[in-house]
Design a protein around this motif. Structure first.
Motif, PDB file in Angstrom:
ATOM      1  N   GLY A   1      51.022  55.147  46.666  1.00  0.00           N
ATOM      2  CA  GLY A   1      51.066  54.182  45.498  1.00  0.00           C
ATOM      3  C   GLY A   1      50.721  52.664  46.319  1.00  0.00           C
ATOM      4  O   GLY A   1      51.557  52.467  47.176  1.00  0.00           O
ATOM      5  N   GLU A   2      49.900  52.040  45.819  1.00  0.00           N
ATOM      6  CA  GLU A   2      49.655  50.670  46.584  1.00  0.00           C
ATOM      7  C   GLU A   2      49.244  49.568  45.703  1.00  0.00           C
ATOM      8  O   GLU A   2      48.320  50.094  44.717  1.00  0.00           O
ATOM      9  CB  GLU A   2      48.670  50.832  47.577  1.00  0.00           C
ATOM     10  N   THR A   3      49.467  48.368  45.913  1.00  0.00           N
ATOM     11  CA  THR A   3      48.976  47.261  45.212  1.00  0.00           C
ATOM     12  C   THR A   3      48.618  46.227  46.130  1.00  0.00           C
ATOM     13  O   THR A   3      49.130  45.968  47.004  1.00  0.00           O
ATOM     14  CB  THR A   3      49.929  46.942  44.129  1.00  0.00           C
ATOM     15  N   PHE A   4      47.758  45.201  45.350  1.00  0.00           N
ATOM     16  CA  PHE A   4      47.359  44.191  46.121  1.00  0.00           C
ATOM     17  C   PHE A   4      46.943  43.011  45.189  1.00  0.00           C
ATOM     18  O   PHE A   4      46.035  43.339  44.396  1.00  0.00           O
ATOM     19  CB  PHE A   4      46.273  44.388  47.182  1.00  0.00           C
ATOM     20  N   ASP A   5      47.137  41.806  45.216  1.00  0.00           N
ATOM     21  CA  ASP A   5      46.793  40.843  44.629  1.00  0.00           C
ATOM     22  C   ASP A   5      46.167  39.478  45.446  1.00  0.00           C
ATOM     23  O   ASP A   5      46.753  39.053  46.177  1.00  0.00           O
ATOM     24  CB  ASP A   5      48.210  40.050  43.912  1.00  0.00           C
ATOM     25  N   ARG A   6      44.921  39.327  45.160  1.00  0.00           N
ATOM     26  CA  ARG A   6      44.314  38.532  45.980  1.00  0.00           C
ATOM     27  C   ARG A   6      44.507  37.167  46.082  1.00  0.00           C
ATOM     28  O   ARG A   6      44.370  36.265  47.060  1.00  0.00           O
ATOM     29  CB  ARG A   6      42.344  38.622  45.777  1.00  0.00           C
ATOM     30  N   ASN A   7      44.868  36.630  44.839  1.00  0.00           N
ATOM     31  CA  ASN A   7      45.221  35.185  44.740  1.00  0.00           C
ATOM     32  C   ASN A   7      46.673  35.216  43.640  1.00  0.00           C
ATOM     33  O   ASN A   7      46.361  35.461  42.484  1.00  0.00           O
ATOM     34  CB  ASN A   7      44.062  34.458  43.806  1.00  0.00           C
ATOM     35  N   THR A   8      47.557  35.047  44.422  1.00  0.00           N
ATOM     36  CA  THR A   8      49.014  35.064  43.638  1.00  0.00           C
ATOM     37  C   THR A   8      49.307  33.917  42.659  1.00  0.00           C
ATOM     38  O   THR A   8      50.125  34.023  41.787  1.00  0.00           O
ATOM     39  CB  THR A   8      50.048  35.056  44.533  1.00  0.00           C
ATOM     40  N   GLY A   9      48.293  32.929  42.560  1.00  0.00           N
ATOM     41  CA  GLY A   9      48.406  31.666  41.940  1.00  0.00           C
ATOM     42  C   GLY A   9      47.660  31.813  40.510  1.00  0.00           C
ATOM     43  O   GLY A   9      47.823  31.001  39.492  1.00  0.00           O
ATOM     44  N   VAL A  10      46.655  32.888  40.315  1.00  0.00           N
ATOM     45  CA  VAL A  10      45.880  32.888  39.332  1.00  0.00           C
ATOM     46  C   VAL A  10      45.912  34.435  38.771  1.00  0.00           C
ATOM     47  O   VAL A  10      45.928  35.352  39.688  1.00  0.00           O
ATOM     48  CB  VAL A  10      44.493  32.782  39.515  1.00  0.00           C
ATOM     49  N   ASP A  11      46.022  34.661  37.519  1.00  0.00           N
ATOM     50  CA  ASP A  11      46.369  36.128  37.004  1.00  0.00           C
ATOM     51  C   ASP A  11      44.813  36.752  37.154  1.00  0.00           C
ATOM     52  O   ASP A  11      43.969  36.159  37.001  1.00  0.00           O
ATOM     53  CB  ASP A  11      46.943  36.035  35.641  1.00  0.00           C
ATOM     54  N   GLY A  12      45.111  38.226  37.220  1.00  0.00           N
ATOM     55  CA  GLY A  12      43.719  38.807  37.153  1.00  0.00           C
ATOM     56  C   GLY A  12      43.013  39.457  38.336  1.00  0.00           C
ATOM     57  O   GLY A  12      42.144  40.092  38.335  1.00  0.00           O
ATOM     58  N   TRP A  13      43.542  39.041  39.441  1.00  0.00           N
ATOM     59  CA  TRP A  13      43.153  39.310  40.602  1.00  0.00           C
ATOM     60  C   TRP A  13      43.757  40.366  41.611  1.00  0.00           C
ATOM     61  O   TRP A  13      43.674  40.547  42.832  1.00  0.00           O
ATOM     62  CB  TRP A  13      42.975  38.020  41.707  1.00  0.00           C
ATOM     63  N   ASP A  14      44.494  41.241  40.914  1.00  0.00           N
ATOM     64  CA  ASP A  14      45.303  42.381  41.310  1.00  0.00           C
ATOM     65  C   ASP A  14      44.755  43.585  40.837  1.00  0.00           C
ATOM     66  O   ASP A  14      43.976  43.778  40.068  1.00  0.00           O
ATOM     67  CB  ASP A  14      46.537  42.260  40.703  1.00  0.00           C
ATOM     68  N   GLN A  15      45.082  44.589  41.947  1.00  0.00           N
ATOM     69  CA  GLN A  15      44.580  46.054  41.691  1.00  0.00           C
ATOM     70  C   GLN A  15      45.705  47.131  42.167  1.00  0.00           C
ATOM     71  O   GLN A  15      46.079  46.898  43.372  1.00  0.00           O
ATOM     72  CB  GLN A  15      43.221  46.305  42.596  1.00  0.00           C
ATOM     73  N   THR A  16      45.931  48.060  41.528  1.00  0.00           N
ATOM     74  CA  THR A  16      46.810  48.896  41.861  1.00  0.00           C
ATOM     75  C   THR A  16      45.987  50.312  42.088  1.00  0.00           C
ATOM     76  O   THR A  16      45.447  50.431  40.803  1.00  0.00           O
ATOM     77  CB  THR A  16      48.201  49.063  40.880  1.00  0.00           C
ATOM     78  N   ASN A  17      46.304  51.052  43.058  1.00  0.00           N
ATOM     79  CA  ASN A  17      45.738  52.478  43.174  1.00  0.00           C
ATOM     80  C   ASN A  17      46.908  53.545  43.281  1.00  0.00           C
ATOM     81  O   ASN A  17      47.666  53.369  44.130  1.00  0.00           O
ATOM     82  CB  ASN A  17      44.965  52.580  44.330  1.00  0.00           C
ATOM     83  N   LEU A  18      46.675  54.588  42.651  1.00  0.00           N
ATOM     84  CA  LEU A  18      47.672  55.881  42.675  1.00  0.00           C
ATOM     85  C   LEU A  18      46.902  56.980  43.006  1.00  0.00           C
ATOM     86  O   LEU A  18      46.106  57.085  42.339  1.00  0.00           O
ATOM     87  CB  LEU A  18      48.418  55.842  41.316  1.00  0.00           C
ATOM     88  N   THR A  19      47.264  57.470  44.220  1.00  0.00           N
ATOM     89  CA  THR A  19      46.566  58.640  44.618  1.00  0.00           C
ATOM     90  C   THR A  19      47.492  59.883  44.777  1.00  0.00           C
ATOM     91  O   THR A  19      48.696  59.771  45.395  1.00  0.00           O
ATOM     92  CB  THR A  19      46.071  58.106  45.904  1.00  0.00           C
ATOM     93  N   VAL A  20      46.898  61.058  44.534  1.00  0.00           N
ATOM     94  CA  VAL A  20      47.626  62.371  44.930  1.00  0.00           C
ATOM     95  C   VAL A  20      46.363  63.347  45.370  1.00  0.00           C
ATOM     96  O   VAL A  20      45.314  63.218  44.958  1.00  0.00           O
ATOM     97  CB  VAL A  20      48.163  62.899  43.669  1.00  0.00           C
TER      98      VAL A  20
END
Length: 362
Positions: free
Chosen positions: A302-321
């Motif tokens: 499980g991993e997540t990353f936000d490219r710009n923490t000051g603006v909503d909507g630049w995040d992505q979460t990936n769940l892998t099995v």
């Protein structure tokens, strides 16, 4: 000129092959000393990773075969303390060339000069042959370590040119790395007069456990632009700082497997953050490989990353099995499913990702 050089290179290779064949056919006592010395001091390694992937971003179904990596490297042990390594990826570019000199017998101090994988994060220095995910590194590591998704820094495969000192202390309970790097990436001249500083400290309190922190202080020179960081233009110098903290546990090798070196239970977690100019980014991951039966592992991440923490909507979460099967030592086949959950500013809505891969290594 190119044809002449090619003919000369071909002749040199043929002569070397003939010499080696002739030497192998002689009695051991008749082999030239220089040949014995040369073959004992040079080692060759390599691997290839190829597979197939399916995605449906924005409802558009895509599938394709791919050849991700075909690497070959040679390491020459010049003396017992001095070595040199050259690595080339035949599907892209020259990756590494560096020389190491070990000053102490107990590995407390070694100096490295050249182009190599830098120390920032736990994952970046690891080979793709060791990592559990087919996509290899987590989003946060890919972006913050300069693997490629950051357009300001360009595609550098987590590598750079520079000077590093590293070693093990306190009976291998403490590992350190200190580096002064170009900051511009691989096969590229520095575009400013600034050098980047990277530090890593790794504590190994008990067998199988390591706790790691790393930091990166630098000044980048932008080679591209990023929609989530619009104030930085191509050619601008900008603050490029990062930090990471994480831990990894590996059990003793799974005793039911004939491939013991590849079969521990492993869990690795890391949290990372950075700042490019005035824009901050952060993310993390947890990845595990769990042996279930002989030579077969379950992989989950499980991993997540936000490219710009000051603006909503630049995040992505990936769940892998997924599953991986070790059919011979460093060789495996992998199958994984990932659900990608995307912020509103990412180019795609939530989508599915299926990957299969074969790894051959020696």
């Amino acid at each position: 000129m190119t044809t002449r050089l090619f003919k000369r290179a071909t002749l040199a290779v043929a002569l070397a092959a003939l010499s080696s064949t002739a030497a192998m056919g002689q009695e051991k006592k008749e082999q030239p000393n220089w040949l014995q010395n040369l073959t004992s001091r040079i080692t060759l390694n390599g691997y290839a990773q190829a597979g197939w992937a399916y995605q449906d971003p924005n409802g558009k179904k895509q599938n394709a075969y791919n050849l991700k990596r075909t690497l070959l490297w040679a390491k020459a042990r010049i003396t017992d303390r001095w070595s040199f390594l050259f690595m080339h990826d035949f599907s892209s570019v020259v990756q590494e060339f560096y020389t190491d000199y070990r000053f102490t017998n107990d590995n407390a101090l070694t100096v490295r000069l050249g182009q190599f994988k830098h120390s920032y994060t736990m994952e970046n220095p690891l080979s793709p042959t060791q990592l559990e995910l087919i996509d290899v590194y987590s989003q946060a590591v890919l972006y913050l370590a300069g693997e490629g998704p950051d357009p300001l820094n360009g595609v550098n495969y987590g590598r750079d040119m520079g000077l590093m000192v590293f070693g093990d202390l306190l009976g291998n309970k403490l590992h350190y790395e200190l580096a002064l790097m170009s900051g511009q990436g691989i096969n590229r001249r520095d575009q400013n007069n600034q050098k980047d500083f990277i530090a890593k400290l790794e504590v190994r309190p008990t067998d199988g456990l390591r706790i790691v922190g790393s930091g990166y202080l630098g000044t980048g020179c932008a080679v591209g632009t990023a929609a989530w960081n619009p104030d930085i233009k191509v050619g601008d110098n900008y603050k490029r700082n990062r930090y990471s903290v994480g831990a990894e546990y590996k059990s003793a090798p799974y005793t039911g497997s004939k491939y013991k070196e590849a079969r521990p239970l492993s869990v690795r977690a890391e949290w990372l953050g950075g700042k490019d100019g005035e824009v901050g980014s952060r993310g993390g991951y947890v990845t595990a490989a769990i042996p279930v039966v002989d030579a077969l592992d379950i992989v989950a991440s499980g991993e997540t990353f936000d490219r710009n923490t000051g603006v909503d909507g630049w995040d992505q979460t990936n769940l892998t099995v997924g599953l991986q099967y070790w059919y011979y030592k460093k060789c495996r086949v992998q199958l994984q499913y990932t659900r990608c959950l995307c912020g509103e500013n990412i180019s795609s809505k939530d989508y599915n990702w299926v990957q299969a891969q074969v790894q051959v290594a020696f």
